[in-house]
Design an enzyme around this catalytic site. Sequence first.
Site, PDB file in Angstrom:
ATOM      1  CE  LYS A 103      -3.350  -0.046   2.993  1.00  0.00           C
ATOM      2  NZ  LYS A 103      -4.065   0.069   4.292  1.00  0.00           N
ATOM      3  CB  CYS A 130      -3.561  12.552 -11.717  1.00  0.00           C
ATOM      4  SG  CYS A 130      -1.848  13.039 -12.064  1.00  0.00           S
ATOM      5  CB  CYS A 140       0.570  18.499  -7.912  1.00  0.00           C
ATOM      6  SG  CYS A 140       0.016  19.092  -9.523  1.00  0.00           S
ATOM      7  CG  HIS A 152      -3.046  17.828 -12.929  1.00  0.00           C
ATOM      8  ND1 HIS A 152      -2.092  18.286 -12.055  1.00  0.00           N
ATOM      9  CD2 HIS A 152      -3.680  18.919 -13.405  1.00  0.00           C
ATOM     10  CE1 HIS A 152      -2.151  19.602 -11.989  1.00  0.00           C
ATOM     11  NE2 HIS A 152      -3.106  20.014 -12.799  1.00  0.00           N
TER      12      HIS A 152
HETATM   13 FE1  FES Z   1      -1.127  14.560 -10.336  1.00  0.00          FE
HETATM   14 FE2  FES Z   1      -1.104  17.199 -10.525  1.00  0.00          FE
HETATM   15  S1  FES Z   1      -2.594  15.981  -9.656  1.00  0.00           S
HETATM   16  S2  FES Z   1       0.382  15.801 -11.217  1.00  0.00           S
END
Ligand code: FES
Length: 76
Positions: free
Chosen positions: A23, A42, A51, A55
Site C-alpha cells: 500500500k 492523478c 503535484c 495531471h
Molecule cells: Fe497529479 Fe497534478 S494531480 S500531477
Amino acid sequence: RYFSTPSGQKSKVNLSLNKDSAKVVHSFDIEDIGSKAVYCRCWRSKKFPYCDGSHSKHNEETGDNVGPLIIKKRDA
Ligand code: FES
C-alpha cells in the site's frame, strides 16, 4: 465507482509508483507543511506525492478531469 476495461476487469489507478509496496501511504506533520502544499491525486506526477502538473497531460490524453489537493494556510 470502479472503472472497467472492455473485458470487465477493473483497472488500476497506480500504474508505476512503489509497486513493491502492499500500500502506498504518505504522512506529513501539519506543522511541517508550511504555508502551502500541493499533492498529486492523478498518480502521474514525477514528484509524487507532490503535484508536478502532469495531471494536465493526463486530462488532455484521456478526457479525465483530475487535479491536485491543495492545502494552505488561510490568508491572514
Ligand atoms: Fe497529479 Fe497534478 S494531480 S500531477
